[in-house]
Design a protein around this motif. Sequence first.
Motif, mmCIF file in Angstrom:
data_model
loop_
_atom_site.group_PDB
_atom_site.id
_atom_site.type_symbol
_atom_site.label_atom_id
_atom_site.label_comp_id
_atom_site.label_asym_id
_atom_site.label_seq_id
_atom_site.Cartn_x
_atom_site.Cartn_y
_atom_site.Cartn_z
ATOM 1 N N SER A 75 39.539 -65.562 60.834
ATOM 2 C CA SER A 75 40.299 -65.331 60.033
ATOM 3 C C SER A 75 40.640 -66.363 58.713
ATOM 4 O O SER A 75 40.484 -65.514 58.039
ATOM 5 C CB SER A 75 41.640 -64.838 61.280
ATOM 6 N N ALA A 76 39.777 -67.342 59.007
ATOM 7 C CA ALA A 76 40.018 -68.183 57.666
ATOM 8 C C ALA A 76 38.695 -67.714 56.832
ATOM 9 O O ALA A 76 38.456 -68.316 55.718
ATOM 10 C CB ALA A 76 39.105 -69.740 58.087
ATOM 11 N N GLU A 77 37.726 -66.571 57.275
ATOM 12 C CA GLU A 77 36.650 -66.221 56.832
ATOM 13 C C GLU A 77 37.406 -64.822 54.925
ATOM 14 O O GLU A 77 36.530 -64.560 55.023
ATOM 15 C CB GLU A 77 35.815 -65.937 57.356
ATOM 16 N N ALA A 78 38.815 -64.964 56.043
ATOM 17 C CA ALA A 78 38.931 -63.212 55.151
ATOM 18 C C ALA A 78 39.254 -63.340 53.617
ATOM 19 O O ALA A 78 38.831 -62.475 52.611
ATOM 20 C CB ALA A 78 41.074 -63.084 55.550
ATOM 21 N N ILE A 79 39.642 -65.154 53.082
ATOM 22 C CA ILE A 79 39.882 -64.598 51.784
ATOM 23 C C ILE A 79 38.148 -64.751 51.568
ATOM 24 O O ILE A 79 38.122 -63.700 50.099
ATOM 25 C CB ILE A 79 40.047 -66.010 51.083
ATOM 26 N N GLY A 80 36.565 -65.084 52.462
ATOM 27 C CA GLY A 80 35.300 -64.912 51.266
ATOM 28 C C GLY A 80 34.847 -63.945 51.320
ATOM 29 O O GLY A 80 34.546 -62.942 50.507
ATOM 30 N N ILE A 81 35.787 -62.604 51.980
ATOM 31 C CA ILE A 81 34.906 -61.830 52.615
ATOM 32 C C ILE A 81 36.050 -60.653 51.288
ATOM 33 O O ILE A 81 35.153 -59.575 51.140
ATOM 34 C CB ILE A 81 35.809 -61.045 54.110
ATOM 35 N N ALA A 82 37.122 -61.389 51.158
ATOM 36 C CA ALA A 82 38.216 -59.822 50.269
ATOM 37 C C ALA A 82 37.383 -60.650 48.935
ATOM 38 O O ALA A 82 37.363 -59.369 47.998
ATOM 39 C CB ALA A 82 39.635 -60.724 50.669
ATOM 40 N N TRP A 83 36.963 -61.619 48.669
ATOM 41 C CA TRP A 83 36.170 -62.092 47.176
ATOM 42 C C TRP A 83 35.129 -61.029 47.103
ATOM 43 O O TRP A 83 34.807 -60.293 45.573
ATOM 44 C CB TRP A 83 36.119 -63.475 47.528
ATOM 45 N N VAL A 84 35.014 -60.843 48.082
ATOM 46 C CA VAL A 84 33.188 -60.128 47.395
ATOM 47 C C VAL A 84 33.712 -58.450 47.345
ATOM 48 O O VAL A 84 33.294 -57.963 47.118
ATOM 49 C CB VAL A 84 32.197 -59.975 48.976
ATOM 50 N N LEU A 85 34.303 -57.668 48.376
ATOM 51 C CA LEU A 85 34.834 -56.754 48.506
ATOM 52 C C LEU A 85 35.743 -56.418 46.990
ATOM 53 O O LEU A 85 35.073 -55.711 46.458
ATOM 54 C CB LEU A 85 36.115 -55.644 49.808
ATOM 55 N N ALA A 86 36.768 -57.116 46.520
ATOM 56 C CA ALA A 86 37.454 -56.997 45.615
ATOM 57 C C ALA A 86 36.468 -57.118 44.099
ATOM 58 O O ALA A 86 36.460 -56.583 43.203
ATOM 59 C CB ALA A 86 37.982 -57.658 45.132
ATOM 60 N N GLY A 87 35.240 -58.282 44.388
ATOM 61 C CA GLY A 87 34.254 -58.586 43.401
ATOM 62 C C GLY A 87 33.624 -56.853 42.869
ATOM 63 O O GLY A 87 33.748 -57.087 41.552
ATOM 64 N N SER A 88 33.268 -56.768 44.182
ATOM 65 C CA SER A 88 32.495 -55.672 43.885
ATOM 66 C C SER A 88 32.840 -54.563 43.169
ATOM 67 O O SER A 88 32.576 -53.400 42.403
ATOM 68 C CB SER A 88 31.876 -54.807 45.553
ATOM 69 N N SER A 89 34.364 -54.531 42.897
ATOM 70 C CA SER A 89 35.086 -53.285 42.229
ATOM 71 C C SER A 89 34.559 -53.494 40.608
ATOM 72 O O SER A 89 34.548 -52.562 40.174
ATOM 73 C CB SER A 89 36.471 -53.285 42.110
ATOM 74 N N LEU A 90 34.608 -54.435 40.286
ATOM 75 C CA LEU A 90 34.063 -54.707 39.139
ATOM 76 C C LEU A 90 32.729 -54.397 38.522
ATOM 77 O O LEU A 90 32.540 -53.193 36.957
ATOM 78 C CB LEU A 90 33.801 -56.371 38.449
ATOM 79 N N GLY A 91 31.912 -54.112 38.982
ATOM 80 C CA GLY A 91 30.495 -53.568 38.824
ATOM 81 C C GLY A 91 30.631 -51.761 39.516
ATOM 82 O O GLY A 91 29.833 -51.176 38.888
ATOM 83 N N ASN A 92 31.592 -51.709 40.537
ATOM 84 C CA ASN A 92 32.150 -50.427 40.769
ATOM 85 C C ASN A 92 32.255 -49.703 39.179
ATOM 86 O O ASN A 92 32.267 -48.426 38.718
ATOM 87 C CB ASN A 92 32.881 -49.995 41.284
ATOM 88 N N ARG A 93 33.259 -50.197 37.551
ATOM 89 C CA ARG A 93 33.250 -49.467 36.878
ATOM 90 C C ARG A 93 32.181 -49.971 35.517
ATOM 91 O O ARG A 93 32.157 -48.518 35.408
ATOM 92 C CB ARG A 93 34.462 -51.430 36.669
ATOM 93 N N VAL A 94 31.044 -50.140 36.097
ATOM 94 C CA VAL A 94 30.366 -50.278 35.224
ATOM 95 C C VAL A 94 29.635 -48.732 35.532
ATOM 96 O O VAL A 94 28.729 -48.732 35.150
ATOM 97 C CB VAL A 94 29.062 -51.478 35.282
ATOM 98 N N ILE A 95 29.115 -48.626 36.895
ATOM 99 C CA ILE A 95 28.771 -47.563 37.418
ATOM 100 C C ILE A 95 29.703 -46.698 36.947
ATOM 101 O O ILE A 95 28.626 -45.357 37.338
ATOM 102 C CB ILE A 95 28.461 -47.965 39.016
ATOM 103 N N LEU A 96 30.622 -46.459 37.200
ATOM 104 C CA LEU A 96 31.632 -45.269 36.931
ATOM 105 C C LEU A 96 31.016 -44.814 35.811
ATOM 106 O O LEU A 96 31.418 -43.478 35.524
ATOM 107 C CB LEU A 96 32.803 -45.530 37.054
ATOM 108 N N ARG A 97 31.010 -45.782 34.393
ATOM 109 C CA ARG A 97 30.384 -45.520 33.044
ATOM 110 C C ARG A 97 28.785 -44.464 33.030
ATOM 111 O O ARG A 97 29.126 -43.654 32.541
ATOM 112 C CB ARG A 97 30.602 -46.444 32.252
ATOM 113 N N ARG A 98 28.635 -45.139 33.984
ATOM 114 C CA ARG A 98 27.228 -44.295 34.603
ATOM 115 C C ARG A 98 27.006 -43.436 34.935
ATOM 116 O O ARG A 98 26.467 -42.251 34.623
ATOM 117 C CB ARG A 98 25.765 -45.515 34.266
ATOM 118 N N ARG A 99 28.086 -42.909 35.620
ATOM 119 C CA ARG A 99 28.286 -41.815 36.494
ATOM 120 C C ARG A 99 28.655 -40.711 35.113
ATOM 121 O O ARG A 99 28.854 -39.318 35.396
ATOM 122 C CB ARG A 99 29.053 -41.481 37.379
ATOM 123 N N LYS A 100 29.724 -40.717 34.122
ATOM 124 C CA LYS A 100 30.311 -40.405 34.055
ATOM 125 C C LYS A 100 29.449 -39.752 32.266
ATOM 126 O O LYS A 100 29.228 -38.339 32.161
ATOM 127 C CB LYS A 100 31.433 -41.294 33.002
#
Length: 163
Positions: A75-100
């Motif tokens: 479970s000590a890996e959770a912060i690294g896992i959360a970092w990857v998932l949460a950080g991906s939301s930054l790229g998702n915003r770029v993709i959202l603009r392109r999808r629009k």
Amino acid sequence: MHDALDGMLAPLADGDRYSEFLAIQHAARLPIEDWFDAEIDVLRPPSQTGLIATDLAMLRVGPSRNSPRFCPQSSAEAIGIAWVLAGSSLGNRVILRRRKAYDGGMATCFLADDAMPSFWNALRPRLERPANERDAECALAGARRTFEHFISVAGDNTSKLAA
């Protein structure tokens, strides 16, 4: 690892292959969310698979039923896992603009959701705190494991779709 994953997913996020991008996101995130549900009470990123399933349904595509297991060592890996998932939301915003720009933003519940960027903002102070060597190693292991998992799912799904 981020660049490798981005190289696999970026071409799918634009244009007519968007449903493939979403299917990979769903297949990769589902077992991670299941792991958090079973193992972790804190640091749990917001669930995204329901939003992705909604987007896939809008595109008349079902989510993949074949999601590989996700098995962190601790479970000590959770912060690294959360970092990857949460950080991906930054790229998702770029993709959202392109999808629009591409189709007016059809089927973008996942990309447009504010829960993960909010989680990212709440997680950042914790990520920026100094960590002891063991915690840092566990965080890195979790991040690597998450990237490897996404890369594996993306490779499996793109090879099946190409066949």
